[in-house]
Design a protein around this motif. Structure first.
Motif, PDB file in Angstrom:
ATOM      1  N   VAL A 197       0.846  -1.191   0.000  1.00 15.45           N
ATOM      2  CA  VAL A 197       0.000   0.000   0.000  1.00 15.45           C
ATOM      3  C   VAL A 197       0.888   1.251   0.000  1.00 15.45           C
ATOM      4  O   VAL A 197       0.626   2.217  -0.719  1.00 15.45           O
ATOM      5  N   GLN A 198       1.953   1.210   0.802  1.00 18.72           N
ATOM      6  CA  GLN A 198       2.894   2.342   0.828  1.00 18.72           C
ATOM      7  C   GLN A 198       3.537   2.552  -0.534  1.00 18.72           C
ATOM      8  O   GLN A 198       3.708   3.679  -1.002  1.00 18.72           O
ATOM      9  N   TRP A 199       3.907   1.449  -1.174  1.00 12.76           N
ATOM     10  CA  TRP A 199       4.507   1.516  -2.506  1.00 12.76           C
ATOM     11  C   TRP A 199       3.522   2.150  -3.483  1.00 12.76           C
ATOM     12  O   TRP A 199       3.866   3.009  -4.281  1.00 12.76           O
ATOM     13  N   PHE A 200       2.272   1.746  -3.378  1.00 13.47           N
ATOM     14  CA  PHE A 200       1.208   2.249  -4.243  1.00 13.47           C
ATOM     15  C   PHE A 200       1.023   3.756  -4.028  1.00 13.47           C
ATOM     16  O   PHE A 200       0.759   4.503  -4.964  1.00 13.47           O
ATOM     17  N   ARG A 201       1.187   4.171  -2.772  1.00 17.00           N
ATOM     18  CA  ARG A 201       1.064   5.592  -2.448  1.00 17.00           C
ATOM     19  C   ARG A 201       2.293   6.374  -2.915  1.00 17.00           C
ATOM     20  O   ARG A 201       2.182   7.370  -3.610  1.00 17.00           O
ATOM     21  N   ASP A 202       3.487   5.897  -2.564  1.00 17.12           N
ATOM     22  CA  ASP A 202       4.701   6.676  -2.776  1.00 17.12           C
ATOM     23  C   ASP A 202       5.277   6.551  -4.187  1.00 17.12           C
ATOM     24  O   ASP A 202       5.816   7.510  -4.714  1.00 17.12           O
ATOM     25  N   LYS A 203       5.196   5.370  -4.774  1.00 18.37           N
ATOM     26  CA  LYS A 203       5.851   5.164  -6.058  1.00 18.37           C
ATOM     27  C   LYS A 203       4.874   5.282  -7.229  1.00 18.37           C
ATOM     28  O   LYS A 203       5.257   5.630  -8.327  1.00 18.37           O
ATOM     29  N   ILE A 204       3.608   4.948  -7.006  1.00 21.50           N
ATOM     30  CA  ILE A 204       2.627   5.017  -8.086  1.00 21.50           C
ATOM     31  C   ILE A 204       1.826   6.320  -7.981  1.00 21.50           C
ATOM     32  O   ILE A 204       1.452   6.900  -8.987  1.00 21.50           O
ATOM     33  N   GLY A 205       1.590   6.767  -6.737  1.00 24.77           N
ATOM     34  CA  GLY A 205       1.005   8.093  -6.539  1.00 24.77           C
ATOM     35  C   GLY A 205      -0.491   8.197  -6.838  1.00 24.77           C
ATOM     36  O   GLY A 205      -1.003   9.287  -7.030  1.00 24.77           O
ATOM     37  N   LEU A 206      -1.191   7.079  -6.891  1.00 25.45           N
ATOM     38  CA  LEU A 206      -2.637   7.147  -7.138  1.00 25.45           C
ATOM     39  C   LEU A 206      -3.409   7.512  -5.873  1.00 25.45           C
ATOM     40  O   LEU A 206      -4.590   7.825  -5.930  1.00 25.45           O
ATOM     41  N   ILE A 207      -2.760   7.427  -4.719  1.00 24.70           N
ATOM     42  CA  ILE A 207      -3.402   7.809  -3.459  1.00 24.70           C
ATOM     43  C   ILE A 207      -2.406   8.663  -2.684  1.00 24.70           C
ATOM     44  O   ILE A 207      -1.199   8.582  -2.917  1.00 24.70           O
ATOM     45  N   SER A 208      -2.913   9.493  -1.782  1.00 19.65           N
ATOM     46  CA  SER A 208      -1.992  10.349  -1.042  1.00 19.65           C
ATOM     47  C   SER A 208      -1.833   9.896   0.404  1.00 19.65           C
ATOM     48  O   SER A 208      -0.972  10.387   1.119  1.00 19.65           O
ATOM     49  N   SER A 209      -2.669   8.962   0.865  1.00 13.66           N
ATOM     50  CA  SER A 209      -2.450   8.375   2.186  1.00 13.66           C
ATOM     51  C   SER A 209      -2.833   6.908   2.100  1.00 13.66           C
ATOM     52  O   SER A 209      -3.616   6.512   1.223  1.00 13.66           O
ATOM     53  N   ALA A 210      -2.297   6.109   3.005  1.00  9.08           N
ATOM     54  CA  ALA A 210      -2.543   4.667   2.974  1.00  9.08           C
ATOM     55  C   ALA A 210      -4.035   4.361   3.109  1.00  9.08           C
ATOM     56  O   ALA A 210      -4.557   3.449   2.470  1.00  9.08           O
ATOM     57  N   ALA A 211      -4.733   5.152   3.922  1.00  4.83           N
ATOM     58  CA  ALA A 211      -6.153   4.881   4.159  1.00  4.83           C
ATOM     59  C   ALA A 211      -6.987   5.089   2.895  1.00  4.83           C
ATOM     60  O   ALA A 211      -8.040   4.476   2.732  1.00  4.83           O
ATOM     61  N   GLU A 212      -6.519   5.947   1.993  1.00  6.47           N
ATOM     62  CA  GLU A 212      -7.278   6.227   0.767  1.00  6.47           C
ATOM     63  C   GLU A 212      -7.365   5.038  -0.171  1.00  6.47           C
ATOM     64  O   GLU A 212      -8.174   5.038  -1.105  1.00  6.47           O
ATOM     65  N   ILE A 213      -6.526   4.012   0.066  1.00  7.74           N
ATOM     66  CA  ILE A 213      -6.606   2.826  -0.793  1.00  7.74           C
ATOM     67  C   ILE A 213      -8.011   2.225  -0.719  1.00  7.74           C
ATOM     68  O   ILE A 213      -8.544   1.730  -1.714  1.00  7.74           O
ATOM     69  N   GLU A 214      -8.615   2.308   0.468  1.00  8.06           N
ATOM     70  CA  GLU A 214      -9.963   1.751   0.618  1.00  8.06           C
ATOM     71  C   GLU A 214     -10.976   2.558  -0.190  1.00  8.06           C
ATOM     72  O   GLU A 214     -11.861   2.001  -0.843  1.00  8.06           O
ATOM     73  N   THR A 215     -10.826   3.878  -0.152  1.00 10.05           N
ATOM     74  CA  THR A 215     -11.725   4.747  -0.913  1.00 10.05           C
ATOM     75  C   THR A 215     -11.626   4.430  -2.397  1.00 10.05           C
ATOM     76  O   THR A 215     -12.639   4.290  -3.090  1.00 10.05           O
ATOM     77  N   LEU A 216     -10.387   4.301  -2.879  1.00 10.04           N
ATOM     78  CA  LEU A 216     -10.176   4.011  -4.297  1.00 10.04           C
ATOM     79  C   LEU A 216     -10.695   2.609  -4.644  1.00 10.04           C
ATOM     80  O   LEU A 216     -11.350   2.416  -5.667  1.00 10.04           O
ATOM     81  N   ALA A 217     -10.436   1.653  -3.771  1.00 10.72           N
ATOM     82  CA  ALA A 217     -10.861   0.277  -4.040  1.00 10.72           C
ATOM     83  C   ALA A 217     -12.384   0.166  -4.075  1.00 10.72           C
ATOM     84  O   ALA A 217     -12.942  -0.649  -4.800  1.00 10.72           O
TER      85      ALA A 217
END
Lengths: 252, 489
Positions: free
Chosen positions: B300-320
């Protein structure tokens, strides 16, 4: 009145273009083509926007995307999942101290959306109701949110019990909530139940959610027609302050 | 009123949490430290920076709650495991950056040491880059003059617990749970094993004394330092899994399923590790079986920091939640190989099942689902080793705030998933062990009474959908192995 300022209009066009598609990233050339502008003009706009944090580049000389500062000033919106993650420790602690179920709510249209729920800590069978909608006018969570919100949700207010406040009483109650910085309901949603809630504020002092407890009046109140016990109120307010701190809304 | 302060020296940050007698959180302070990546696959920490941060978070946690050291009955320590540091005994200066558990620089050394199961009987562990012993050996081989200095007794080795206790109290000790991750300790004797130490070619002089997890090691500013547990063992302790068969899964950077197996080590036939769960003072040690998954929250951190589709780890749920399913995409995050139950260091990550239909919402789903499917694999291994099927999964860690993940986890395991009321079980475990050592709590029964259910997710997935998903996941895993070649760095 002077006319519209062209450079601001153009900057807005650039931001709209970058916003289209969320995390989309565009190069100077791509933006220039899309807006039919000269590359040096676009470059100048982007440099200025970058200085104020409205756009950013992952690497020097790379593509541009919307910057963090834009999101921070954009709205008072806070992702509910983010709020839950930040509130986890403090909602647990509140449930332990109060020995009651804890909910965190945010306004969602005319309703309160439950973004987090902690069970009453007695190991009894309970069902998670994260994602449920509650009426704002008959819950402490809703009153705490609306009292500090921008507007009064429109639509008729449903009466759930004979204790549900009418609009006039509700307006009066809102002033009290704003004064005290916490809200309660007594038999207003369900006969025999009460709730207490306090607002959660972000770094700008904007109320972005509310945290509260609910349960039977026999446990929350000294008598069925008295407001919840002050000890419980202090636990709720302390939890709200701790979450606000977590969001940068209060200094330690 | 007295409190217990737990120091959690983690992979990305150091924290101090102050607990009251009911196990409630009174105060939290946290500081992140730098992740140093000198080369692909290499991960280091500056141990001096970490010590500075630990002192700071202790100070901050106390001041946030207007407490002084006099209000603290004991300090407990829990730490990222296996991360290895060597320092100068006279000056206290580290001789090199600490080598972090995720670091794969010892890959060649591991191959050279031979068969994967060579040390399994004695240490409970397969030969893998993960553990401390090979990291220590790398330092001895690569830091100029270090071996000679070690033989002269001028430098000391430790995992992060040892480094902190040495700085806090001046004693050179480690706890039995951390020692069980070095690949140098004998699981039966709970002491350094001469054969293992010789095979790894490590000078005995630099090794710390192995102590229990719950005893007073010394004092810091007059306050007893009274526990040390590796982070996963601390979570097991914090979840009060004191009976054989009780276990938990912690979701952080990685995911770690540990089951208490009682006072005898159980050797795994299915790729699990045998490790020490905890040891309270002079009581017999409790052993555990462990299923270690390297990458869960880190994805999730990688998705946030390297891919940049989310700005915080918790937002992965919103996007999902913008989509209903993964759209057929499966993400196997074998970033540094696969841990349990596969133990394949030659694997690298894949996203399988990509089509033009896949959107970022689907990818976010696949990212979350990866944590659940990886848990399913270790639960299956655990069930096979123990002969008893898990009936409930106790979970903890930051990712338990993710409702979508917790529901999906329950769906793919087909058992209820339960979160206790203190999600910070790692710190709580360290606090519990310290509190027991100084008599702040009377015993494990009192601790068990503090455990309460805060949330529960029930399975709701159709069996056919579960079976199909698991089949696809396994096919995706097959596609990760054997990626690395001999000439890859």
């Amino acid at each position: 009145m002077p006319g519209p300022i062209q450079s601001i209009q153009r900057a807005a066009e650039v931001l709209k273009l970058l916003a289209h598609g969320g995390a989309h990233q565009l190069s100077v050339g791509e933006i220039a083509r899309a807006l039919d502008l000269a590359k040096p003009t676009v470059h100048g706009i982007l440099r200025t926007l970058q200085e104020v944090g409205f756009v950013e580049q992952e690497v020097e000389g790379g593509k541009y995307r919307l910057g963090a500062a834009l999101f921070q000033i954009g709205t008072s919106y806070l992702d509910g999942n983010e709020l839950r993650a930040k509130a986890l420790n403090w909602s647990d602690t509140l449930a332990m101290r109060a020995r009651e179920a804890v909910r965190i709510g945010v306004m969602h249209g005319k309703h309160v959306l439950v973004v987090h729920h902690v069970f009453r800590p007695d190991n009894s069978r309970q069902t998670l109701d994260t994602g449920a909608l509650l009426p704002w006018n008959a819950t402490a969570l809703g009153k705490a949110l609306v009292a500090f919100g921008d507007n009064w949700p429109d639509g008729d207010l449903q009466a759930f019990t004979r204790h549900t406040l009418d609009p006039e009483q509700l307006h009066a109650d809102m002033n009290v909530v704003r004064d005290r910085d916490w809200a309660y309901d007594l038999h207003e949603l369900v006969e025999g139940e009460a709730s207490v809630a306090a607002p959660i504020r972000d770094r700008r002092g904007v109320v972005v959610g509310a945290i509260g407890i609910s349960g039977p009046v026999e446990r929350l109140c000294d008598s069925p027609d008295l407001p919840p016990r002050l000890e419980l109120v202090s636990y709720v307010r302390e939890a709200a302050r701790s979450v606000s701190r977590e969001l940068g809304g209060l200094s330690w | 009123m007295a409190y217990i302060a737990a120091i959690d020296q983690g992979t990305t940050s150091s924290r101090c949490i102050v607990f009251d007698q009911a196990g409630g959180i009174v105060s939290v302070a946290q500081r992140e430290h730098r992740q140093i990546f000198p080369k692909p696959g290499w991960v280091e920490h500056d141990a001096s920076e970490i010590w500075t941060n630990v002192q700071a978070v202790v100070r901050d946690a106390l001041s946030h709650a207007s407490l002084s050291l006099g209000d603290i009955a004991a300090f407990g320590i829990t730490n990222q495991r296996e991360t290895t540091v060597v320092w100068d005994k006279a000056t206290g200066e580290p001789v090199h950056n600490a080598i972090v558990w995720q670091d794969t620089r010892t890959d060649a050394l591991i191959r050279q040491l031979g068969d994967q199961d060579r040390f399994r009987e004695r240490s409970g562990l397969p030969l893998a880059t993960y553990f401390s012993g090979p990291k220590l050996r790398w330092l001895l081989d690569n830091v100029e003059g270090l071996r000679a200095r070690a033989e002269r007794g001028e430098v000391l080795f430790g995992t992060m617990d040892t480094w902190l206790i040495w700085n806090l109290t001046g004693r050179h000790v480690t706890d039995v749970t951390n020692a069980s991750r070095t690949m140098l300790m004998n699981l039966e004797t709970l002491d350094w094993d001469q054969e293992l130490v010789d095979a790894m070619d490590v000078p005995h002089e630099m090794l710390p004394e192995i102590r229990s997890s719950s005893e007073v090691y010394g004092t810091y500013e007059g306050v007893p330092v009274a526990s040390a547990l590796g982070d996963q063992q601390a979570a097991l302790f914090g979840q009060t899994c004191f009976e054989p068969g009780e276990g938990k899964c912690t979701y952080g950077t990685g995911a770690f399923l540990l089951i208490n197996t009682g006072d005898q080590p159980v050797h795994s036939q299915n790729g699990l590790l045998t490790t020490v769960g905890y040891k309270i003072g002079d009581e017999p040690a409790a052993y555990a079986l462990e299923g270690a998954v390297a990458v869960t929250g880190a994805l999730v951190q990688w998705f946030r920091d390297k891919i940049g589709l989310i700005s915080s780890a918790a937002e992965i749920e919103t996007l999902a939640r913008t989509v209903d399913d993964n759209g057929g995409a499966y993400f196997v995050p074998a970033f540094s190989g696969l841990f349990a139950p596969h133990w394949r260091s030659d694997a690298r990550g894949v996203i399988a099942g990509l089509t033009g239909y896949i959107s970022r919402g689907h990818l976010a789903r696949a990212v979350l689902e990866a944590s659940a499917w990886q848990t399913r694999e270790v639960v299956d291994a655990m069930n096979a080793d123990s002969g008893v099927d898990l009936t409930t999964l106790r979970v903890d860690g930051g990712m338990t705030a993710n409702n979508l993940l917790m529901q999906f986890l329950s769906d793919v395991l087909d058992v209820p998933v339960v979160r206790p009321i203190v999600a910070e079980t790692t710190c709580l475990g360290a606090a519990y062990a310290a509190g027991l050592a100084v008599g702040y709590w009377s015993g494990t029964e009192e601790l068990k009474a503090n455990w309460h259910k805060a949330a529960e997710w029930e399975p709701s997935m159709e069996p056919a959908a579960r079976a199909r998903g698991y089949r696809k996941w396994k096919k995706a895993v097959e596609r990760t192995v054997g990626w690395m070649d001999e000439d890859d760095d």
